[in-house]
Write a protein that holds these residues in place. Sequence first.
Motif, PDB file in Angstrom:
ATOM      1  N   GLU A  89       3.453   2.031 -44.273  1.00 33.65           N
ATOM      2  CA  GLU A  89       4.588   1.292 -43.720  1.00 33.65           C
ATOM      3  C   GLU A  89       4.160   0.374 -42.583  1.00 33.65           C
ATOM      4  O   GLU A  89       4.634  -0.761 -42.466  1.00 33.65           O
ATOM      5  CB  GLU A  89       5.642   2.287 -43.218  1.00 33.65           C
ATOM      6  N   GLN A  90       3.242   0.849 -41.741  1.00 34.73           N
ATOM      7  CA  GLN A  90       2.809   0.077 -40.584  1.00 34.73           C
ATOM      8  C   GLN A  90       1.988  -1.151 -40.968  1.00 34.73           C
ATOM      9  O   GLN A  90       2.097  -2.205 -40.322  1.00 34.73           O
ATOM     10  CB  GLN A  90       1.987   0.962 -39.641  1.00 34.73           C
ATOM     11  N   ILE A  91       1.166  -1.029 -42.002  1.00 31.31           N
ATOM     12  CA  ILE A  91       0.278  -2.139 -42.340  1.00 31.31           C
ATOM     13  C   ILE A  91       0.870  -3.091 -43.376  1.00 31.31           C
ATOM     14  O   ILE A  91       0.339  -4.190 -43.577  1.00 31.31           O
ATOM     15  CB  ILE A  91      -1.090  -1.626 -42.840  1.00 31.31           C
ATOM     16  N   ALA A  92       1.969  -2.703 -43.993  1.00 34.60           N
ATOM     17  CA  ALA A  92       2.570  -3.527 -45.044  1.00 34.60           C
ATOM     18  C   ALA A  92       2.888  -4.959 -44.593  1.00 34.60           C
ATOM     19  O   ALA A  92       2.680  -5.900 -45.368  1.00 34.60           O
ATOM     20  CB  ALA A  92       3.826  -2.846 -45.589  1.00 34.60           C
ATOM     21  N   PRO A  93       3.369  -5.188 -43.361  1.00 37.46           N
ATOM     22  CA  PRO A  93       3.685  -6.565 -42.967  1.00 37.46           C
ATOM     23  C   PRO A  93       2.462  -7.473 -42.795  1.00 37.46           C
ATOM     24  O   PRO A  93       2.606  -8.688 -42.734  1.00 37.46           O
ATOM     25  CB  PRO A  93       4.408  -6.383 -41.620  1.00 37.46           C
ATOM     26  N   LEU A  94       1.257  -6.878 -42.701  1.00 37.45           N
ATOM     27  CA  LEU A  94       0.053  -7.670 -42.432  1.00 37.45           C
ATOM     28  C   LEU A  94      -1.056  -7.319 -43.434  1.00 37.45           C
ATOM     29  O   LEU A  94      -2.131  -6.829 -43.065  1.00 37.45           O
ATOM     30  CB  LEU A  94      -0.433  -7.418 -41.002  1.00 37.45           C
ATOM     31  N   PRO A  95      -0.838  -7.567 -44.714  1.00 39.16           N
ATOM     32  CA  PRO A  95      -1.809  -7.140 -45.734  1.00 39.16           C
ATOM     33  C   PRO A  95      -3.142  -7.865 -45.673  1.00 39.16           C
ATOM     34  O   PRO A  95      -4.127  -7.374 -46.231  1.00 39.16           O
ATOM     35  CB  PRO A  95      -1.078  -7.437 -47.050  1.00 39.16           C
ATOM     36  N   ARG A  96      -3.198  -9.016 -45.010  1.00 39.36           N
ATOM     37  CA  ARG A  96      -4.462  -9.735 -44.886  1.00 39.36           C
ATOM     38  C   ARG A  96      -5.213  -9.388 -43.611  1.00 39.36           C
ATOM     39  O   ARG A  96      -6.287  -9.913 -43.348  1.00 39.36           O
ATOM     40  CB  ARG A  96      -4.224 -11.247 -44.969  1.00 39.36           C
ATOM     41  N   ARG A  97      -4.655  -8.482 -42.817  1.00 35.00           N
ATOM     42  CA  ARG A  97      -5.320  -8.050 -41.590  1.00 35.00           C
ATOM     43  C   ARG A  97      -5.677  -6.566 -41.602  1.00 35.00           C
ATOM     44  O   ARG A  97      -6.636  -6.158 -40.951  1.00 35.00           O
ATOM     45  CB  ARG A  97      -4.435  -8.341 -40.362  1.00 35.00           C
TER      46      ARG A  97
END
Length: 329
Positions: A87-95
């Motif tokens: 959930e935490q990383i979903a908004p920034l999949p390229r980072r």
Amino acid sequence: MKGKIALEEHFSTEEFLADIKPYFVREGKWEEGKATICDISGKRLEEMDANGIEYNILSLSSPTIQGMCSTPDAIVAARNINDYLAEQIAPLPRRFGGFAALPTQDPEASILELQRCVKDLGFKGALVNGFCNIDDPENAIYLDDPRYHPFWEEVEKLGVPIYLHPRMSVPSVRKKEYAGHDWMVSAAWGFHVETGTHCLRLMASGLFDKFPGLQIVIGHMGELLPFQIWRICNRVDSHKRDCKAEKSFTHYLENNFHITTSGNCSTPALLCTMLETGTDRIMFSTDYPYETMSQAANWFDNLPVSNNDKRKMGRTNAQKLFHLEFLDD
């Protein structure tokens, strides 16, 4: 160098802070450390941008799941923490990417959770914090145990790496080996002895003969192995005893292991590792927040090696191993 990829980058949650508090308390930095390790995309992302790090694969800090003596609790906790990370990383999949936390107390549950994390959550593999405890803190179960063969079979089938990360040895061992020298227990020495020993157990058990496609990642410039591998092989060749390995330990180090620079900014150590394994199996990492991104990046960016080798170790080796080619789109 811009576009670096880092692989041993830790986070935690309130649930697991008790596991990591001693490391920060000893440094007198508990409040700062707590805020830093629980952060995902605030200061962490700023530090990445400032140091030319494009992508982090995040993992739950040690020992956490592996240190839980209750198998049912470990199964529930692993699933919950993996859902939280996704959930935490979903908004920034390229980072950001994720390593699964696994309840290795139960090999079948670990298989199911790894499948779910890779296939449903898009994680890049798993990070296991060494041996696990079952029922008792003194009960250490290592991954060379035959009960894990179905697990390793599934890991090979999924084609994802397992990052084998350190933890402290069991209390009775620490009490005897490091009495009066607590400074040796963890990152200064004990972590690397413990993880290097675990790696040798995997090699000696014949695991990589049975599952030759397995890929293991270890940090801290190889957990002492590149510097000792000649002597290990020499002694095993002349005194094999109960070693079940069919090939040399050098063969496994060169074909089944990848090494990161996490927490070890030593140019002589890197050059030794390059000579033993070649640059195709070395990858940049920082060991954040236990070490700083700036120290790791400044050291790496100024290494006296070719730009080609620097790019491989800083980026393209990780792209190939973890299928991160999308970062070049």
